[in-house]
Design a protein around this motif. Sequence first.
Motif, PDB file in Angstrom:
ATOM      1  N   THR A 182       0.924  -1.312   0.051  1.00 27.40           N
ATOM      2  CA  THR A 182      -0.052  -0.078  -0.146  1.00 27.40           C
ATOM      3  C   THR A 182       1.021   1.117   0.128  1.00 27.40           C
ATOM      4  OG1 THR A 182       0.018   0.283   2.747  1.00 27.40           O
ATOM      5  CG2 THR A 182      -1.817  -1.108   1.398  1.00 27.40           C
ATOM      6  N   THR A 187      -3.485  -3.146   5.228  1.00 22.06           N
ATOM      7  CA  THR A 187      -4.651  -3.133   5.387  1.00 22.06           C
ATOM      8  C   THR A 187      -4.833  -4.426   6.533  1.00 22.06           C
ATOM      9  OG1 THR A 187      -4.591  -4.871   3.508  1.00 22.06           O
ATOM     10  CG2 THR A 187      -5.481  -2.701   3.091  1.00 22.06           C
ATOM     11  N   ASN A 265      -8.001 -13.453  -3.053  1.00 28.58           N
ATOM     12  CA  ASN A 265      -6.873 -13.158  -2.473  1.00 28.58           C
ATOM     13  C   ASN A 265      -5.565 -13.955  -3.004  1.00 28.58           C
ATOM     14  OD1 ASN A 265      -5.534 -11.071  -0.575  1.00 28.58           O
ATOM     15  ND2 ASN A 265      -5.343 -12.780   0.622  1.00 28.58           N
ATOM     16  N   PHE A 352      -3.577 -16.114  -7.362  1.00 27.18           N
ATOM     17  CA  PHE A 352      -4.913 -16.098  -6.717  1.00 27.18           C
ATOM     18  C   PHE A 352      -5.811 -17.154  -6.381  1.00 27.18           C
ATOM     19  CE2 PHE A 352      -3.545 -11.618  -6.057  1.00 27.18           C
ATOM     20  CZ  PHE A 352      -3.061 -11.293  -7.406  1.00 27.18           C
TER      21      PHE A 352
END
Length: 384
Positions: A182, A187, A265, A352
Amino acid sequence: MTPLTSLRTSEDEIEIINQLLLPHTTEWLPINSIPDAYDAIKSMKIRGAPAIASLASLSIAQNLSRVLKESPPPKYSGAHLDPLLDYLFTSRPTAVNLGAAIKRLRGKLDLLVKNGWEDTRALAQEIIKEARLVADEDVDRNRLMSKHGAEWLLADIAKHEKELENGKTNVLTVCNTGSLATSGYGTALGLITHLFETGNLNNAYYTQTAPYHQGSRLTSFELISLGAPSVMICDTMVGSLFQRFNIHAVVVGADRIAKNGDTANKIGTYNAAVLAARHKIPFIVVAPVSTVDLDIPNGSYIPIEQRAAIEACLVRGALHPISPATTDPAQAVVMMTPSNIDLVSGVYNPSFDVTPAELITAIVTEKGVAVKDGAAEFDLSSIV
Ligand SMILES: CSC[C@H]1O[C@H](OP(=O)(O)O)[C@H](O)[C@@H]1O
Protein backbone atom coordinates in the motif's frame (compact mmCIF):
# COMPACT_ATOMS: atom_id res chain seq x y z
CA MET A 1 12.78 5.85 11.34
CA THR A 2 11.23 6.73 7.99
CA PRO A 3 7.84 4.99 7.75
CA LEU A 4 8.01 2.06 5.32
CA THR A 5 6.16 2.51 2.06
CA SER A 6 6.08 0.94 -1.41
CA LEU A 7 6.67 4.22 -3.24
CA ARG A 8 7.71 7.84 -2.75
CA THR A 9 7.28 10.98 -4.84
CA SER A 10 8.80 14.42 -5.08
CA GLU A 11 7.07 16.82 -7.49
CA ASP A 12 6.89 14.78 -10.72
CA GLU A 13 9.51 12.27 -9.61
CA ILE A 14 8.26 8.78 -8.63
CA GLU A 15 10.35 6.03 -7.03
CA ILE A 16 9.35 2.51 -5.93
CA ILE A 17 11.18 -0.02 -3.80
CA ASN A 18 12.11 -2.96 -6.05
CA GLN A 19 10.32 -5.68 -4.06
CA LEU A 20 11.95 -8.43 -6.09
CA LEU A 21 15.20 -7.66 -4.23
CA LEU A 22 13.75 -7.36 -0.69
CA PRO A 23 14.59 -8.16 2.04
CA HIS A 24 18.31 -8.28 1.32
CA THR A 25 18.56 -5.22 -0.92
CA THR A 26 16.61 -1.99 -0.62
CA GLU A 27 16.83 -0.44 -4.08
CA TRP A 28 14.71 2.58 -5.05
CA LEU A 29 13.77 2.47 -8.73
CA PRO A 30 12.78 5.64 -10.64
CA ILE A 31 9.52 5.45 -12.61
CA ASN A 32 9.90 7.89 -15.49
CA SER A 33 7.00 6.93 -17.74
CA ILE A 34 3.76 4.99 -17.98
CA PRO A 35 5.58 2.05 -19.63
CA ASP A 36 7.95 2.07 -16.64
CA ALA A 37 4.92 1.85 -14.32
CA TYR A 38 3.37 -0.93 -16.42
CA ASP A 39 6.61 -2.97 -16.28
CA ALA A 40 7.02 -2.46 -12.54
CA ILE A 41 3.46 -3.71 -11.91
CA LYS A 42 3.57 -6.58 -14.41
CA SER A 43 6.95 -7.88 -13.17
CA MET A 44 5.89 -7.39 -9.51
CA LYS A 45 8.69 -5.00 -8.65
CA ILE A 46 5.75 -3.32 -6.95
CA ARG A 47 2.71 -5.42 -5.94
CA GLY A 48 -0.26 -5.25 -3.66
CA ALA A 49 -3.64 -4.08 -4.90
CA PRO A 50 -3.61 -0.55 -3.37
CA ALA A 51 0.07 0.07 -4.21
CA ILE A 52 -0.54 -0.94 -7.82
CA ALA A 53 -3.44 1.55 -8.05
CA SER A 54 -1.33 4.31 -6.49
CA LEU A 55 1.57 3.82 -8.89
CA ALA A 56 -0.69 3.68 -11.94
CA SER A 57 -2.43 6.91 -10.89
CA LEU A 58 0.81 8.72 -10.08
CA SER A 59 2.31 7.72 -13.44
CA ILE A 60 -0.72 9.26 -15.17
CA ALA A 61 -0.23 12.47 -13.17
CA GLN A 62 3.46 12.48 -14.10
CA ASN A 63 2.62 12.05 -17.78
CA LEU A 64 0.08 14.87 -17.79
CA SER A 65 2.33 17.18 -15.82
CA ARG A 66 5.21 16.68 -18.26
CA VAL A 67 3.01 17.15 -21.33
CA LEU A 68 1.67 20.38 -19.80
CA LYS A 69 5.19 21.74 -19.77
CA GLU A 70 5.25 21.47 -23.55
CA SER A 71 4.08 24.64 -25.22
CA PRO A 72 1.53 24.96 -26.37
CA PRO A 73 0.03 21.92 -24.56
CA PRO A 74 -2.04 19.73 -26.89
CA LYS A 75 -5.82 19.98 -26.81
CA TYR A 76 -6.98 17.61 -24.05
CA SER A 77 -9.74 15.08 -24.37
CA GLY A 78 -10.13 11.38 -23.63
CA ALA A 79 -8.12 10.78 -26.79
CA HIS A 80 -4.83 11.41 -25.01
CA LEU A 81 -5.64 9.75 -21.72
CA ASP A 82 -7.80 6.77 -22.71
CA PRO A 83 -5.15 4.60 -24.38
CA LEU A 84 -2.78 5.22 -21.44
CA LEU A 85 -5.46 4.17 -18.93
CA ASP A 86 -6.37 1.08 -21.00
CA TYR A 87 -2.71 0.05 -21.22
CA LEU A 88 -2.12 0.32 -17.46
CA PHE A 89 -5.34 -1.61 -16.77
CA THR A 90 -3.95 -4.71 -18.53
CA SER A 91 -0.89 -4.96 -16.27
CA ARG A 92 -2.53 -7.22 -13.62
CA PRO A 93 -6.17 -8.32 -14.01
CA THR A 94 -7.29 -9.69 -10.64
CA ALA A 95 -6.91 -6.71 -8.31
CA VAL A 96 -9.86 -4.37 -8.87
CA ASN A 97 -8.22 -1.34 -7.19
CA LEU A 98 -6.27 -0.60 -10.38
CA GLY A 99 -9.44 -0.65 -12.43
CA ALA A 100 -11.26 1.45 -9.82
CA ALA A 101 -8.52 4.10 -9.92
CA ILE A 102 -8.56 4.20 -13.71
CA LYS A 103 -12.38 4.41 -13.74
CA ARG A 104 -12.13 7.29 -11.23
CA LEU A 105 -9.69 9.27 -13.40
CA ARG A 106 -11.70 8.63 -16.54
CA GLY A 107 -14.84 9.73 -14.74
CA LYS A 108 -13.16 12.93 -13.56
CA LEU A 109 -12.04 13.73 -17.12
CA ASP A 110 -15.51 13.07 -18.55
CA LEU A 111 -17.11 15.27 -15.89
CA LEU A 112 -14.71 18.14 -16.54
CA VAL A 113 -15.11 17.95 -20.33
CA LYS A 114 -18.91 17.66 -19.92
CA ASN A 115 -18.85 20.81 -17.75
CA GLY A 116 -17.11 22.60 -20.59
CA TRP A 117 -13.58 22.70 -19.24
CA GLU A 118 -11.93 23.95 -22.41
CA ASP A 119 -8.74 25.23 -20.79
CA THR A 120 -6.35 22.35 -21.37
CA ARG A 121 -3.94 23.33 -18.65
CA ALA A 122 -6.63 23.67 -15.96
CA LEU A 123 -8.28 20.42 -17.01
CA ALA A 124 -5.04 18.49 -16.81
CA GLN A 125 -4.23 20.04 -13.42
CA GLU A 126 -7.56 18.73 -12.08
CA ILE A 127 -6.75 15.21 -13.32
CA ILE A 128 -3.29 15.45 -11.74
CA LYS A 129 -4.86 16.42 -8.40
CA GLU A 130 -7.29 13.47 -8.56
CA ALA A 131 -4.51 11.04 -9.47
CA ARG A 132 -2.38 12.17 -6.53
CA LEU A 133 -5.40 11.82 -4.23
CA VAL A 134 -5.61 8.09 -5.09
CA ALA A 135 -2.19 7.60 -3.45
CA ASP A 136 -2.53 10.18 -0.68
CA GLU A 137 -5.86 8.84 0.64
CA ASP A 138 -4.44 5.35 1.16
CA VAL A 139 -2.57 5.67 4.48
CA ASP A 140 -5.36 7.32 6.48
CA ARG A 141 -7.85 4.81 5.03
CA ASN A 142 -5.61 1.91 6.10
CA ARG A 143 -5.29 3.19 9.67
CA LEU A 144 -9.07 3.55 9.90
CA MET A 145 -9.92 0.07 8.60
CA SER A 146 -7.18 -1.44 10.79
CA LYS A 147 -8.72 0.17 13.88
CA HIS A 148 -12.23 -1.00 12.90
CA GLY A 149 -10.99 -4.56 12.37
CA ALA A 150 -8.86 -4.78 15.52
CA GLU A 151 -11.64 -3.41 17.72
CA TRP A 152 -14.17 -5.81 16.18
CA LEU A 153 -11.82 -8.78 16.79
CA LEU A 154 -11.16 -7.85 20.44
CA ALA A 155 -14.89 -7.38 21.05
CA ASP A 156 -15.64 -10.74 19.41
CA ILE A 157 -13.05 -12.49 21.59
CA ALA A 158 -14.55 -10.89 24.70
CA LYS A 159 -18.12 -11.72 23.62
CA HIS A 160 -17.25 -15.39 23.20
CA GLU A 161 -15.09 -15.36 26.36
CA LYS A 162 -12.15 -16.84 24.45
CA GLU A 163 -8.91 -17.48 26.30
CA LEU A 164 -6.15 -15.04 25.39
CA GLU A 165 -2.43 -15.84 25.55
CA ASN A 166 -0.53 -13.60 27.96
CA GLY A 167 -3.67 -11.48 27.83
CA LYS A 168 -3.13 -10.92 24.12
CA THR A 169 -4.13 -12.30 20.71
CA ASN A 170 -2.52 -14.67 18.23
CA VAL A 171 -3.41 -14.04 14.59
CA LEU A 172 -2.39 -15.64 11.30
CA THR A 173 -2.02 -13.75 8.04
CA VAL A 174 -1.24 -14.80 4.46
CA CYS A 175 0.95 -12.96 1.95
CA ASN A 176 1.93 -9.33 2.47
CA THR A 177 -0.66 -6.65 3.07
CA GLY A 178 1.42 -4.05 4.86
CA SER A 179 3.19 -0.84 3.89
CA LEU A 180 4.85 -2.65 0.98
CA ALA A 181 1.44 -3.49 -0.51
CA THR A 182 0.00 0.00 0.00
CA SER A 183 1.09 3.61 0.38
CA GLY A 184 1.65 2.88 4.08
CA TYR A 185 0.41 1.09 7.24
CA GLY A 186 -1.34 -1.69 5.33
CA THR A 187 -4.67 -3.45 5.43
CA ALA A 188 -4.67 -6.88 7.13
CA LEU A 189 -1.14 -6.26 8.34
CA GLY A 190 -2.39 -2.83 9.39
CA LEU A 191 -4.91 -4.54 11.67
CA ILE A 192 -2.07 -6.60 13.14
CA THR A 193 0.01 -3.43 13.53
CA HIS A 194 -2.89 -1.79 15.39
CA LEU A 195 -3.12 -4.79 17.74
CA PHE A 196 0.62 -4.49 18.38
CA GLU A 197 0.53 -0.72 18.90
CA THR A 198 -2.33 -1.09 21.41
CA GLY A 199 -0.60 -3.87 23.38
CA ASN A 200 -2.98 -6.61 22.18
CA LEU A 201 -0.66 -8.77 20.04
CA ASN A 202 0.94 -11.90 21.46
CA ASN A 203 2.15 -13.30 18.13
CA ALA A 204 1.63 -12.53 14.45
CA TYR A 205 1.94 -15.79 12.52
CA TYR A 206 2.39 -15.55 8.74
CA THR A 207 2.79 -18.01 5.89
CA GLN A 208 5.80 -17.87 3.59
CA THR A 209 3.36 -17.58 0.64
CA ALA A 210 5.24 -19.40 -2.10
CA PRO A 211 6.16 -19.00 -4.89
CA TYR A 212 6.76 -15.21 -4.73
CA HIS A 213 7.31 -15.44 -0.95
CA GLN A 214 5.52 -12.22 -0.02
CA GLY A 215 5.40 -13.63 3.54
CA SER A 216 8.94 -14.87 4.13
CA ARG A 217 10.50 -11.89 2.30
CA LEU A 218 8.15 -8.94 2.82
CA THR A 219 5.89 -9.56 5.83
CA SER A 220 8.88 -10.77 7.85
CA PHE A 221 10.75 -7.59 6.81
CA GLU A 222 7.85 -5.41 7.94
CA LEU A 223 7.09 -7.17 11.24
CA ILE A 224 10.77 -7.30 12.23
CA SER A 225 11.18 -3.61 11.29
CA LEU A 226 8.13 -2.87 13.47
CA GLY A 227 9.53 -4.90 16.37
CA ALA A 228 6.32 -6.95 16.52
CA PRO A 229 6.44 -10.54 17.87
CA SER A 230 6.10 -12.77 14.81
CA VAL A 231 6.41 -16.40 13.72
CA MET A 232 6.85 -17.56 10.13
CA ILE A 233 5.35 -20.87 8.99
CA CYS A 234 5.53 -22.76 5.70
CA ASP A 235 2.32 -22.73 3.66
CA THR A 236 1.79 -26.43 4.46
CA MET A 237 1.80 -25.82 8.23
CA VAL A 238 -1.47 -23.90 8.65
CA GLY A 239 -3.43 -26.99 9.77
CA SER A 240 -0.78 -28.02 12.27
CA LEU A 241 -0.65 -24.47 13.64
CA PHE A 242 -4.42 -24.52 14.24
CA GLN A 243 -4.21 -27.97 15.87
CA ARG A 244 -1.46 -27.02 18.32
CA PHE A 245 -1.78 -23.28 18.98
CA ASN A 246 -4.48 -20.94 20.27
CA ILE A 247 -5.11 -18.80 17.17
CA HIS A 248 -7.79 -16.13 17.65
CA ALA A 249 -8.28 -15.11 14.01
CA VAL A 250 -7.03 -15.36 10.46
CA VAL A 251 -6.69 -11.85 8.98
CA VAL A 252 -6.09 -11.45 5.24
CA GLY A 253 -6.21 -8.79 2.53
CA ALA A 254 -8.10 -8.90 -0.75
CA ASP A 255 -7.62 -8.19 -4.41
CA ARG A 256 -11.28 -8.19 -5.34
CA ILE A 257 -14.44 -8.70 -3.26
CA ALA A 258 -17.61 -9.63 -5.14
CA LYS A 259 -21.05 -8.27 -4.23
CA ASN A 260 -21.90 -11.34 -2.10
CA GLY A 261 -18.58 -11.21 -0.22
CA ASP A 262 -16.69 -13.92 -2.15
CA THR A 263 -13.07 -12.74 -1.98
CA ALA A 264 -10.09 -13.18 -4.28
CA ASN A 265 -6.78 -13.03 -2.50
CA LYS A 266 -3.31 -14.54 -2.68
CA ILE A 267 -3.16 -18.24 -3.50
CA GLY A 268 -3.32 -20.21 -0.26
CA THR A 269 -5.95 -17.96 1.33
CA TYR A 270 -8.76 -20.42 0.53
CA ASN A 271 -6.77 -23.23 2.15
CA ALA A 272 -6.47 -21.17 5.34
CA ALA A 273 -10.19 -20.35 5.24
CA VAL A 274 -11.22 -24.01 5.02
CA LEU A 275 -8.92 -24.92 7.91
CA ALA A 276 -10.11 -21.93 9.95
CA ALA A 277 -13.71 -23.09 9.52
CA ARG A 278 -12.69 -26.60 10.62
CA HIS A 279 -11.14 -25.13 13.78
CA LYS A 280 -13.88 -22.52 14.33
CA ILE A 281 -11.41 -19.63 14.00
CA PRO A 282 -12.84 -16.29 12.77
CA PHE A 283 -11.71 -15.42 9.21
CA ILE A 284 -11.46 -11.67 8.60
CA VAL A 285 -10.93 -9.89 5.27
CA VAL A 286 -9.54 -6.33 5.45
CA ALA A 287 -9.54 -4.12 2.34
CA PRO A 288 -10.41 -0.60 1.15
CA VAL A 289 -13.80 0.12 -0.41
CA SER A 290 -11.99 0.36 -3.78
CA THR A 291 -11.44 -3.43 -3.56
CA VAL A 292 -15.17 -4.17 -3.54
CA ASP A 293 -16.56 -4.90 -7.03
CA LEU A 294 -20.34 -4.56 -6.82
CA ASP A 295 -20.55 -5.16 -10.59
CA ILE A 296 -19.97 -8.89 -10.12
CA PRO A 297 -22.47 -11.02 -8.17
CA ASN A 298 -20.02 -13.65 -6.89
CA GLY A 299 -16.44 -14.88 -7.02
CA SER A 300 -16.84 -17.01 -10.15
CA TYR A 301 -16.63 -13.79 -12.20
CA ILE A 302 -13.23 -12.76 -10.82
CA PRO A 303 -10.43 -13.27 -13.39
CA ILE A 304 -7.60 -15.25 -11.81
CA GLU A 305 -4.14 -14.25 -13.05
CA GLN A 306 -1.80 -17.11 -13.91
CA ARG A 307 1.83 -16.20 -13.38
CA ALA A 308 4.64 -17.61 -15.54
CA ALA A 309 5.40 -21.26 -14.75
CA ILE A 310 9.08 -20.45 -14.24
CA GLU A 311 8.18 -18.30 -11.20
CA ALA A 312 6.90 -21.44 -9.44
CA CYS A 313 10.19 -23.20 -10.16
CA LEU A 314 12.55 -20.54 -8.93
CA VAL A 315 13.82 -20.06 -5.40
CA ARG A 316 14.90 -16.41 -5.20
CA GLY A 317 18.68 -16.26 -5.14
CA ALA A 318 19.08 -19.82 -6.41
CA LEU A 319 20.99 -20.22 -9.64
CA HIS A 320 18.73 -22.80 -11.27
CA PRO A 321 15.05 -23.82 -11.29
CA ILE A 322 14.31 -26.35 -8.56
CA SER A 323 12.24 -28.56 -10.83
CA PRO A 324 12.52 -30.24 -14.25
CA ALA A 325 8.79 -29.56 -14.70
CA THR A 326 8.14 -27.88 -18.01
CA THR A 327 8.09 -24.10 -17.82
CA ASP A 328 7.26 -23.62 -21.49
CA PRO A 329 5.01 -20.52 -21.58
CA ALA A 330 3.20 -22.06 -24.57
CA GLN A 331 1.92 -24.80 -22.26
CA ALA A 332 0.27 -22.68 -19.65
CA VAL A 333 -3.09 -21.39 -18.54
CA VAL A 334 -3.04 -17.64 -19.23
CA MET A 335 -6.09 -16.66 -17.20
CA MET A 336 -8.77 -18.48 -15.27
CA THR A 337 -12.26 -17.13 -15.97
CA PRO A 338 -15.70 -18.84 -15.95
CA SER A 339 -15.09 -19.78 -19.58
CA ASN A 340 -11.40 -20.74 -19.52
CA ILE A 341 -10.14 -23.29 -17.03
CA ASP A 342 -8.26 -25.65 -19.33
CA LEU A 343 -5.04 -26.62 -17.63
CA VAL A 344 -2.42 -27.58 -20.20
CA SER A 345 0.80 -26.73 -18.45
CA GLY A 346 3.21 -28.90 -16.49
CA VAL A 347 3.07 -26.19 -13.81
CA TYR A 348 -0.15 -24.75 -12.37
CA ASN A 349 0.66 -21.29 -11.02
CA PRO A 350 -2.46 -19.22 -10.21
CA SER A 351 -1.55 -16.06 -8.33
CA PHE A 352 -4.88 -15.92 -6.47
CA ASP A 353 -7.75 -18.07 -5.24
CA VAL A 354 -11.34 -17.24 -4.26
CA THR A 355 -12.66 -17.76 -0.73
CA PRO A 356 -16.48 -18.14 -0.71
CA ALA A 357 -18.45 -15.80 1.54
CA GLU A 358 -19.67 -18.76 3.62
CA LEU A 359 -16.11 -19.22 4.98
CA ILE A 360 -15.62 -15.53 5.83
CA THR A 361 -16.65 -14.24 9.29
CA ALA A 362 -16.23 -10.49 8.73
CA ILE A 363 -15.27 -8.06 5.98
CA VAL A 364 -13.66 -4.79 7.08
CA THR A 365 -13.25 -1.56 5.10
CA GLU A 366 -12.53 2.04 6.13
CA LYS A 367 -16.32 2.43 6.44
CA GLY A 368 -16.76 -0.32 9.05
CA VAL A 369 -17.26 -4.05 9.59
CA ALA A 370 -19.83 -6.30 7.86
CA VAL A 371 -20.86 -9.69 9.25
CA LYS A 372 -23.36 -12.18 7.86
CA ASP A 373 -25.59 -12.63 10.98
CA GLY A 374 -26.39 -16.20 9.97
CA ALA A 375 -26.90 -15.43 6.27
CA ALA A 376 -24.95 -17.40 3.65
CA GLU A 377 -23.70 -14.24 1.96
CA PHE A 378 -22.82 -10.66 2.87
CA ASP A 379 -24.76 -7.48 2.42
CA LEU A 380 -21.85 -5.06 1.98
CA SER A 381 -23.99 -1.93 1.62
CA SER A 382 -23.03 -0.65 5.08
CA ILE A 383 -19.29 -0.73 4.41
CA VAL A 384 -18.92 0.53 0.82
C1 LIG B 1 -3.30 -4.99 0.42
S1 LIG B 1 -2.56 -5.96 -0.80
C2 LIG B 1 -3.85 -6.96 -1.37
C3 LIG B 1 -3.35 -8.27 -1.96
O1 LIG B 1 -2.32 -8.13 -3.00
C4 LIG B 1 -1.39 -9.23 -2.88
O2 LIG B 1 -1.17 -9.86 -4.11
P1 LIG B 1 0.20 -9.56 -4.94
O3 LIG B 1 1.34 -9.63 -3.95
O4 LIG B 1 0.26 -10.66 -6.00
O5 LIG B 1 -0.01 -8.19 -5.53
C5 LIG B 1 -2.09 -10.19 -1.95
O6 LIG B 1 -3.09 -10.94 -2.62
C6 LIG B 1 -2.71 -9.21 -0.97
O7 LIG B 1 -3.61 -9.77 -0.09
